[in-house]
Design an enzyme around this catalytic site. Structure first.
Site, mmCIF file in Angstrom:
data_model
loop_
_atom_site.group_PDB
_atom_site.id
_atom_site.type_symbol
_atom_site.label_atom_id
_atom_site.label_comp_id
_atom_site.label_asym_id
_atom_site.label_seq_id
_atom_site.Cartn_x
_atom_site.Cartn_y
_atom_site.Cartn_z
ATOM 1 N N CYS A 2 0.835 -1.193 0.000
ATOM 2 C CA CYS A 2 0.000 0.000 0.000
ATOM 3 C C CYS A 2 0.873 1.247 0.000
ATOM 4 O O CYS A 2 2.029 1.206 0.392
ATOM 5 C CB CYS A 2 -0.853 0.024 1.257
ATOM 6 S SG CYS A 2 -1.719 -1.503 1.541
ATOM 7 N N ARG A 27 3.008 0.454 -6.426
ATOM 8 C CA ARG A 27 3.289 -0.332 -5.220
ATOM 9 C C ARG A 27 2.093 -1.146 -4.750
ATOM 10 O O ARG A 27 2.231 -2.069 -3.948
ATOM 11 C CB ARG A 27 3.704 0.604 -4.092
ATOM 12 C CG ARG A 27 5.046 1.264 -4.325
ATOM 13 C CD ARG A 27 5.199 2.435 -3.396
ATOM 14 N NE ARG A 27 5.254 2.015 -2.007
ATOM 15 C CZ ARG A 27 6.348 1.976 -1.282
ATOM 16 N NH1 ARG A 27 7.487 2.324 -1.801
ATOM 17 N NH2 ARG A 27 6.322 1.583 -0.026
ATOM 18 N N TRP A 76 -3.147 -2.619 -1.379
ATOM 19 C CA TRP A 76 -2.876 -3.977 -1.842
ATOM 20 C C TRP A 76 -3.428 -4.867 -0.730
ATOM 21 O O TRP A 76 -2.905 -4.884 0.379
ATOM 22 C CB TRP A 76 -1.367 -4.191 -2.020
ATOM 23 C CG TRP A 76 -1.010 -5.535 -2.559
ATOM 24 C CD1 TRP A 76 -1.001 -5.918 -3.858
ATOM 25 C CD2 TRP A 76 -0.589 -6.684 -1.805
ATOM 26 N NE1 TRP A 76 -0.612 -7.229 -3.972
ATOM 27 C CE2 TRP A 76 -0.353 -7.725 -2.727
ATOM 28 C CE3 TRP A 76 -0.392 -6.939 -0.452
ATOM 29 C CZ2 TRP A 76 0.075 -8.994 -2.347
ATOM 30 C CZ3 TRP A 76 0.031 -8.204 -0.058
ATOM 31 C CH2 TRP A 76 0.262 -9.203 -1.005
ATOM 32 N N ASN A 102 -0.329 1.452 6.030
ATOM 33 C CA ASN A 102 0.405 0.457 5.248
ATOM 34 C C ASN A 102 1.045 -0.493 6.242
ATOM 35 O O ASN A 102 1.742 -0.057 7.156
ATOM 36 C CB ASN A 102 1.485 1.173 4.408
ATOM 37 C CG ASN A 102 2.356 0.189 3.654
ATOM 38 O OD1 ASN A 102 1.966 -0.958 3.436
ATOM 39 N ND2 ASN A 102 3.536 0.628 3.263
ATOM 40 N N GLY A 103 0.805 -1.788 6.090
ATOM 41 C CA GLY A 103 1.387 -2.763 7.017
ATOM 42 C C GLY A 103 0.338 -3.772 7.457
ATOM 43 O O GLY A 103 -0.714 -3.897 6.820
ATOM 44 N N GLU A 486 14.349 -16.878 -13.250
ATOM 45 C CA GLU A 486 13.991 -15.473 -13.446
ATOM 46 C C GLU A 486 13.093 -15.308 -14.682
ATOM 47 O O GLU A 486 12.110 -14.564 -14.649
ATOM 48 C CB GLU A 486 15.269 -14.629 -13.563
ATOM 49 C CG GLU A 486 15.067 -13.161 -13.886
ATOM 50 C CD GLU A 486 14.227 -12.383 -12.879
ATOM 51 O OE1 GLU A 486 13.929 -12.908 -11.807
ATOM 52 O OE2 GLU A 486 13.838 -11.243 -13.193
ATOM 53 N N LYS A 490 9.273 -13.851 -14.721
ATOM 54 C CA LYS A 490 8.841 -12.732 -15.569
ATOM 55 C C LYS A 490 7.569 -13.118 -16.318
ATOM 56 O O LYS A 490 6.612 -12.368 -16.352
ATOM 57 C CB LYS A 490 9.926 -12.343 -16.596
ATOM 58 C CG LYS A 490 11.148 -11.671 -16.018
ATOM 59 C CD LYS A 490 10.971 -10.207 -15.750
ATOM 60 C CE LYS A 490 10.709 -9.858 -14.331
ATOM 61 N NZ LYS A 490 11.596 -10.106 -13.273
ATOM 62 N N GLU A 493 4.507 -13.398 -13.937
ATOM 63 C CA GLU A 493 3.975 -12.187 -13.306
ATOM 64 C C GLU A 493 3.410 -11.179 -14.301
ATOM 65 O O GLU A 493 2.462 -10.480 -13.984
ATOM 66 C CB GLU A 493 4.982 -11.530 -12.353
ATOM 67 C CG GLU A 493 6.175 -10.896 -12.988
ATOM 68 C CD GLU A 493 7.122 -10.230 -11.984
ATOM 69 O OE1 GLU A 493 6.689 -9.786 -10.922
ATOM 70 O OE2 GLU A 493 8.323 -10.151 -12.308
ATOM 71 N N HIS A 509 14.240 -36.760 -14.297
ATOM 72 C CA HIS A 509 13.775 -37.282 -13.008
ATOM 73 C C HIS A 509 12.297 -36.986 -12.769
ATOM 74 O O HIS A 509 11.830 -37.017 -11.632
ATOM 75 C CB HIS A 509 14.625 -36.698 -11.865
ATOM 76 C CG HIS A 509 16.061 -37.109 -11.942
ATOM 77 N ND1 HIS A 509 16.477 -38.405 -11.714
ATOM 78 C CD2 HIS A 509 17.170 -36.415 -12.279
ATOM 79 C CE1 HIS A 509 17.789 -38.480 -11.878
ATOM 80 N NE2 HIS A 509 18.241 -37.278 -12.229
ATOM 81 N N LYS A 609 4.694 -3.584 -6.054
ATOM 82 C CA LYS A 609 6.126 -3.454 -6.305
ATOM 83 C C LYS A 609 6.966 -3.758 -5.076
ATOM 84 O O LYS A 609 7.966 -4.452 -5.140
ATOM 85 C CB LYS A 609 6.409 -2.031 -6.786
ATOM 86 C CG LYS A 609 7.881 -1.736 -7.069
ATOM 87 C CD LYS A 609 8.349 -2.468 -8.297
ATOM 88 C CE LYS A 609 9.785 -2.171 -8.655
ATOM 89 N NZ LYS A 609 10.296 -3.146 -9.629
HETATM 90 O O1 M6R Z 1 12.547 -4.962 -3.559
HETATM 91 P P1 M6R Z 1 13.001 -6.396 -3.557
HETATM 92 O O2 M6R Z 1 14.132 -6.636 -4.491
HETATM 93 O O3 M6R Z 1 13.343 -6.877 -2.167
HETATM 94 O O4 M6R Z 1 11.772 -7.230 -4.036
HETATM 95 C C1 M6R Z 1 11.799 -8.628 -4.040
HETATM 96 C C2 M6R Z 1 10.702 -9.210 -4.889
HETATM 97 O O5 M6R Z 1 9.453 -8.851 -4.370
HETATM 98 C C3 M6R Z 1 10.786 -8.723 -6.333
HETATM 99 O O6 M6R Z 1 12.021 -9.014 -6.891
HETATM 100 C C4 M6R Z 1 9.681 -9.389 -7.195
HETATM 101 O O7 M6R Z 1 9.905 -10.753 -7.284
HETATM 102 C C5 M6R Z 1 9.602 -8.733 -8.574
HETATM 103 N N1 M6R Z 1 8.241 -8.393 -8.872
HETATM 104 C C6 M6R Z 1 10.070 -9.586 -9.679
HETATM 105 O O8 M6R Z 1 9.956 -8.992 -10.925
#
Ligand code: M6R
Length: 614
Positions: A2, A27, A76, A102-103, A486, A490, A493, A509, A609
């Site tokens: 948030c 965010r 969020w 936020n939290g 990775e 991508k 997400e 396996h 984010k």
């Molecule tokens: O800010 P951070 O690098 O700690 O965030 C970690 C993950 O939340 C972040 O890398 C997330 O996996 C991304 N959305 C990936 O693209």
């Protein structure tokens, strides 16, 4: 997660708060709200909306409210669905206190029951609403904002950045911080308060970061900051770095695309910062040269993409620096048995420096007297403040939820660090260190050249074809396995396509049962001849089962190229840097698939984010 934004001053708050929220919407963005002490009625008024911030904007255009003190929020969801009722601001029973949060309040159920028994009426399913009612009770009992905050924080368990506006005190904004970031933008006759400096960047270049477990009573001219015991603190006002104000898309369709194209420059800037440390490198990053010389083990901590960067760096530290290294997921590491080891160097990686899981591990390590080096993109982050030393990537603001340039700068910084530690420990010579740096920059060029070389093929051919598949398998070996993780992340997400990454050797396996014409397999090759041979065998196994094969290969790997249905070729590079050279094209490919599927690329569903809750 948030975002919270507040304003107090001579101007009208609505437009300023909404602009701040729009900048932070990346965010968290499933509902939003705004409250202010209205100019005309002098009453606390609010507007809320489920869905994107644009829906709140429309609502405010239809029925404007405004005033010189206001707060806003984008949410969020954690507790309760994304609905208007659950959107912030929340109110007390009298509707004279409004707040954004936020939290997570961990003991909210107990508090809620207690307050309900006293007659408080709740209108939402959120944990945040209890704060409003608790504050109402505390203010009623103490008749003092300061004392009411102190009473409030003594009852709350969990993490919170809270901003309060009160009808009875329109001259005041209250901010409270525990384990969730909050900063104050100091203007001339006006003040901002927000979860991130981006909210007010360009409006003022002076900022104060609220320390952990503090609160502030902000008027338009002054912010008085106290610790939770009520002691007044002297908080420095810092100058805001201008790079963090450049947040436009600059002609690109999405922030993600812009950020993909910024990677070469971001790597150059990161390497240049590292080089500028010269001989005083260990002092500059705040880790003693003795620890660097005597480190027996390295443990890297991170989440998501940052963890993937750490997993790739395992190979740098083991093969270049000759130190056993493991990258662990923060959310898992925290709940394992911990064995304190004083000759271990811990590296906590986080783009934002605010990821709750990573921060909790750092706090646990600090409590055991362990040394933590933070690798982050945000100088003002909690991670920097709470770690022994820090190294800053120079990616600049990354606004797309999917991490791109943060990842490449993390990988580049870790490669540089591994080589610099190797030099310090006399594992490599000065000449070899220089060569490592040159190769790193050369790889940044290869990354960018790849974007130019493949963009038409990716957008006009590959994306259209591959956007029709509903599942993908990604394979790699050695450092290209975490790279496959990775790539799969991508695709999941931003394109909402199921993707599974496997170490190529594990295929036989079990997962080989999944191979068919309907599930493309994307295999990331490796320049090392031995690893290449093994990957080639894996590729043959896939083709023997009529699998559809996409290959990222290196010059000269013609056998692999011949097997592929789609092949993207890269110049031969130092094998440690192979993943970096392929990164831009991999990201562009995933981006283009998401675009062809019509996805909301910069703000994928369900995501935020910066993940500031556990
Ligand atoms: O800010 P951070 O690098 O700690 O965030 C970690 C993950 O939340 C972040 O890398 C997330 O996996 C991304 N959305 C990936 O693209």
């Amino acid at each position: 997660m948030c975002s919270v934004v507040g304003y107090i001053g001579q101007r009208q708050s609505c437009a300023l708060v909404m602009e701040g929220l729009a900048r932070l919407e990346y965010r968290g963005y499933d509902s939003s709200g705004f409250a202010c002490v209205d100019n005309e009625t002098r009453r606390l008024m609010s507007a809320k909306s489920a869905g994107r911030l644009s829906q709140l904007v429309t609502r405010l255009q239809e029925k404007p409210i405004d005033g010189t003190v206001g707060v806003g929020h984008t949410r969020w969801s954690t507790h309760g669905v994304a609905s208007e009722a659950n959107a912030h601001p929340h109110f007390d029973c009298t509707k004279k206190i409004s707040l954004v949060h936020n939290g997570i309040i961990e003991n909210y159920l107990t508090l809620k029951k207690e307050l309900e028994a006293e007659g408080h009426v709740f209108l939402s399913q959120t944990d945040s609403e209890v704060i409003a009612h608790l504050f109402e009770r505390a203010f009623e009992q103490t008749k003092s904002c300061k004392k009411a905050v102190m009473q409030l924080v003594s009852q709350l368990h969990g993490a919170y950045a809270v901003v309060i506006v009160m009808e009875e005190h329109p001259e005041l904004l209250i901010g409270i911080r525990k384990s969730s970031p909050l900063c104050i933008g100091v203007g001339d006759g006006e003040m901002f308060i927000a979860s991130d400096v981006l909210a007010f960047a360009g409006k003022t270049d002076r900022v104060s970061f609220l320390p952990e477990k503090t609160f502030t009573l902000v008027t338009k001219d002054k912010a008085a900051v106290y610790d939770f015991d009520g002691q007044l603190l002297d908080l420095p006002v810092e100058k805001l770095d201008s790079v963090w104000t450049a947040t436009e898309k600059q002609g690109h369709e999405h922030y993600m695309l812009k950020e993909i194209y910024e990677q070469k420059s971001a790597i150059y800037k990161t390497v240049s910062l590292c080089q500028s440390f010269g001989e005083s490198v260990w002092n500059s990053i705040g880790i003693s040269a003795d620890l660097i010389k005597n480190t027996k083990r390295i443990k890297i901590i991170g989440c998501g993409t940052s963890w993937h960067a750490g997993r790739i760096a395992e190979f740098f530290f083991e093969e270049i620096t000759r130190i056993p290294t493991t990258a662990v997921l923060a959310s898992e590491f925290r709940y394992r048995t911990f064995f304190p080891e004083l000759d271990t160097l811990y590296i906590a990686i986080s783009q934002s420096g605010e990821t709750a899981d990573t921060l909790e591990v750092v706090r646990m390590l600090n409590a055991h007297g362990q040394k933590v080096l933070a690798l982050t993109n945000v100088a003002s982050s909690t991670l920097v403040r709470e770690s022994e030393g820090f190294l800053l990537t120079q990616a600049g603001p990354e606004l797309a939820v999917a991490s791109t340039k943060a990842f490449t700068t993390q990988v580049a910084a870790l490669y540089w660090l591994a080589a610099r530690m190797a030099l310090e420990r006399t594992v490599i010579s000065d000449g070899q260190f220089k060569q490592c740096q040159e190769e790193l920059l050369m790889t940044a060029n290869i990354l960018e050249n790849g974007l130019d070389a493949y963009k038409y093929q990716i957008f006009e051919k590959l994306a259209l074809f591959y956007s029709n598949f509903s599942a993908f398998i990604f394979l790699g070996r050695h450092s290209t396995y975490p790279f496959a993780l990775e790539a799969a992340l991508k695709l999941k997400e931003i394109a909402y396509v199921f993707a599974q990454a496997y170490p190529a050797g594990e295929l036989k396996h079990g997962p080989i049962a999944l191979i068919d014409e309907k599930t493309p397999v994307c295999l990331f090759s490796h320049p090392d001849p031995l690893i290449y041979q093994k990957l080639l065998s894996n590729a043959q196994e896939i083709k023997a089962r009529k699998g559809h094969l996409i290959v990222f290969a290196f010059e000269g790997q013609t056998e692999l190229q011949a097997l592929a249905d789609t092949c993207l070729m890269f110049p031969a590079v130092n094998s440690h840097l192979a993943v970096l050279s392929m990164t831009g094209v991999m990201q562009l490919f995933m981006y283009a698939i998401a675009r062809a599927r019509g996805c909301d690329i910069d703000r994928p569903r369900n995501l935020a984010k910066s993940v500031t809750v556990e």
